[in-house]
Design a protein around this motif. Structure first.
Motif, PDB file in Angstrom:
ATOM      1  N   GLU A   1      33.442  31.402  37.426  1.00 29.84           N
ATOM      2  CA  GLU A   1      34.194  31.216  38.672  1.00 29.84           C
ATOM      3  C   GLU A   1      35.420  30.329  38.456  1.00 29.84           C
ATOM      4  O   GLU A   1      36.499  30.597  38.995  1.00 29.84           O
TER       5      GLU A   1
ATOM      6  N   TYR B   1      41.662  35.281  34.520  1.00 28.30           N
ATOM      7  CA  TYR B   1      40.260  35.489  34.143  1.00 28.30           C
ATOM      8  C   TYR B   1      40.165  36.341  32.884  1.00 28.30           C
ATOM      9  O   TYR B   1      39.340  36.068  32.011  1.00 28.30           O
TER      10      TYR B   1
ATOM     11  N   PRO C   1      38.521  37.627  44.218  1.00 31.22           N
ATOM     12  CA  PRO C   1      38.576  36.400  43.410  1.00 31.22           C
ATOM     13  C   PRO C   1      39.869  36.337  42.608  1.00 31.22           C
ATOM     14  O   PRO C   1      40.379  37.355  42.135  1.00 31.22           O
TER      15      PRO C   1
END
Length: 658
Positions: free
Chosen positions: A320, A440, A476
């Motif tokens: 995360e 990410y 996200p």
């Protein structure tokens, strides 16, 4: 196949051969591993290596290349160690994406390579942004970006080339025309005789070359790159070639007529170039054997070492955290002098101050330069900062968001204005799959703010009034801010521009000229992720944002007997759970209010969180007040009934009577 060495030294020609041979031998190894079941998937570029190798060798090491998933030769020609590549392909921790993505879906600043995503075409807009950054920085660089013949049907292809043409960007758009998009032949992909003919439609130069002739590829790209470094402009190059394997190995090749394989086998780029070098006396069969023995040994060692590399370790917190570029903002407090400003003027002030603070900041959007934008927010900024930094764009939201990411990759900041938030749907892929996932996937920031003039109240109808924040709150990697007051509009926009992560900044059109307040002068920031409690009461809590804050204030001002705690979220991702928790504990009754439609609106997420974490503090069910689950009508009568405000009083009464 005719080779023309021109003035190339023997040593250069031999090195080019080695660069061509190496990826072929790596691919041969991959196919063996696939048959052995040691790897699971492979996209083969056998028969197309001359394009990747020749074009890469023609570019300078500091220039960016944006390849596709059959361009192994780009990576090997830039000397990325095979062990590192193999770790990437196997999803190892030491790969470029730490096991988070596959194949060549990664970038590396060390080697100036920016990989693709599976949605064919978006990388072309990134090339525009990268090239724009070079122009703005006065670097005489070219940028090379690949696409396939199938992806030329994508809107991204058109948008990116058109932007590059209008802005005279030094980009080489290289089409690998290998005849098939998976199983669909080119006759079913496009009607024109040659894809290079599309160049004339954009007013740019086009070249069609033999993509299997490595010297022709090298010479063409080298010449074009040298030209556009000094005279910036885009060029379209169509490389004719053929895919000798399936789209990926599992798909096979039964859909391809055998005569095509027979024809193109004679044009094999490696075999033909090897025969030419032997004829020239540069290669001998003994030399070839020696080179292959050494390459085979090196490949075997690198592959086996990569298999021994560690697997990723699952760590939910780390996963995360890595959605965002590491950033610890310094909240800059406002000064003590204030000026009365409209909501719109506060946004303009923020843009002006940010342009002063960040010389590498570029504003892009439709009509934002001379005209000052549809709502005049950027009026005067072009005169002050110049057209290079305040840029009118063609009507192409996807390309401009992608160009924003390209600017970020090459050292710049970008603010992209959607003329209306509704129009962001045309750029949706770039936001949710490129901006949001880039850090990410391979650790690169996406320093882009997308401004979103949003909301109803002006009778603008279904395509100019939507509240579409929930399209993004579930993604996200994005940060979502939504100010309700001029002071916050300025502070949050400055904070968003300072943040190196992608921020979607919602600004309510109805508030632009209808809301005026005292706004601190000078530069300051508001904390992203921090809500504010506007009123405190003990009967119930209203949690809202945007125009909903003003609906709530109007209701409470007309109902002095109702004592409510009013929370303005200000930020929807990340949202302030602690402030919400304290408000819920203080009253035990909660109303979630927002302008967006009810079903799957952002209030549903907060409602679920409260029910899961704060149930024991509740004296009544969490209630939601939102707009109707319909499109937004134009008529004022219909629009007023559509909006959540029409049901606010009755929902509060229901909550208090429970």
């Amino acid at each position: 196949m005719h080779f023309n060495r021109r003035d190339k030294e023997d040593e250069f020609l031999l090195n080019l051969y080695k660069k061509l041979l190496y990826p072929r031998m790596v691919e041969d190894k991959m196919l063996k591993l696939l048959r052995q079941g040691r790897i699971g998937k492979w996209f083969s570029g056998i028969g197309q290596e001359a394009i990747a190798v020749g074009s890469t060798m023609a570019m300078q090491p500091e220039e960016y290349i944006l390849p596709m998933h059959r361009n192994l030769g780009v990576f090997t020609s830039r000397n990325i160690p095979l062990k590192k590549l193999m770790a990437q392909w196997q999803g190892k921790l030491t790969g470029f994406t730490k096991g988070r993505d596959r194949s060549f879906h990664f970038g590396t600043q060390d080697y100036r390579i920016i990989g693709m995503i599976s949605h064919l075409g978006p990388q072309m807009a990134l090339a525009d942004g990268i090239a724009l950054a070079d122009l703005l920085a006065n670097r005489q660089h070219a940028t090379l970006v690949y696409t396939g013949e199938g992806a030329t049907s994508e809107g991204d292809f058109h948008e990116a080339i058109n932007v590059a043409a209008v802005w005279s960007l030094p980009v080489i758009f290289l089409i690998e025309n290998n005849g098939y998009g998976l199983s669909t032949p080119k006759a079913e992909q496009y009607r024109c005789k040659n894809l290079v003919d599309k160049a004339v439609g954009y007013g740019i130069e086009g070249r069609q070359i033999d993509g299997n002739n490595i010297l022709e590829v090298y010479d063409t790209i080298n010449q074009l790159a040298m030209e556009i470094r000094k005279d910036p402009r885009p060029v379209l190059v169509e490389c004719m070639t053929f895919r000798m394997r399936g789209h990926e190995e599992a798909s096979g090749t039964k859909y391809v007529p055998q005569e095509l394989f027979d024809e193109w086998e004679k044009k094999d780029p490696l075999n033909n170039y090897e025969a030419y070098l032997i004829e020239q006396g540069i290669l001998t069969t003994d030399t070839i054997t020696d080179i292959k023995i050494q390459f085979k040994k090196d490949i075997e060692v690198a592959v086996e070492e990569a298999f021994e590399e560690p697997e990723p370790i699952a760590d939910a917190i780390q996963e995360e955290t890595d959605m965002y570029f590491p950033y610890q903002p310094e909240v800059i407090q406002p000064g003590k002098s204030f000026t009365e400003k409209r909501y719109l003027d506060a946004i303009s002030d923020a843009l002006d101050l940010a342009m002063e603070k960040y010389p590498n900041l570029v504003l892009m959007g439709q009509d934002i330069a001379d005209y000052g934008g549809a709502f005049k927010i950027t009026d005067g900024l072009m005169v002050k900062f110049g057209k290079n930094r305040v840029r009118n764009t063609p009507i192409c939201e996807s390309a401009i968001v992608g160009a924003g990411l390209g600017l970020s990759i090459n050292g710049y900041k970008a603010v992209v204005e959607m003329q209306f938030a509704d129009f962001v749907s045309v750029g949706f892929n770039q936001i949710v799959n490129n901006l949001a996932k880039t850090h990410y996937r391979w650790g690169e920031k996406a320093d882009v703010v997308v401004r979103m003039p949003t909301g109803a109240g002006t009778g603008a109808g279904p395509f100019h009034s939507q509240s579409n924040e929930a399209w993004f709150t579930k993604t996200p990697g994005l940060k979502i801010v939504y100010p309700a007051f001029p002071e916050d509009a300025k502070g949050l926009l400055l904070a968003a521009i300072a943040d190196p992560n992608p921020v979607i900044y919602f600004e309510h059109k109805y508030l632009y000229r209808s809301l005026t307040a005292q706004v601190p002068d000078g530069y300051y920031t508001a904390e992203i992720g921090k809500a504010v409690t506007i009123t405190k009461g003990n009967q119930f809590t209203i949690i809202t944002y945007g125009l909903g804050v003003h609906w709530a204030l109007e209701h409470l001002n007309n109902h002095f007997e109702q004592k409510a705690t009013l929370v303005d979220l200000r930020t929807l991702q990340p949202w302030d759970q602690e402030t919400v928790k304290e408000a819920v504990k203080a009253t035990g009754r909660v109303l979630l209010l927002h302008e967006d439609t009810l079903t799957n609106g952002f209030g549903a997420e907060i409602s679920a969180w409260i029910g899961e974490h704060l149930f024991h503090y509740l004296d009544a069910p969490v209630m939601r007040c939102a707009s109707l689950d319909t499109a937004i009508p134009m008529s004022k009568v219909l629009e007023d009934d559509f909006l959540a405000k029409a049901r606010l009083a009755e929902t509060i009464d229901k909550l208090l009577k429970y």
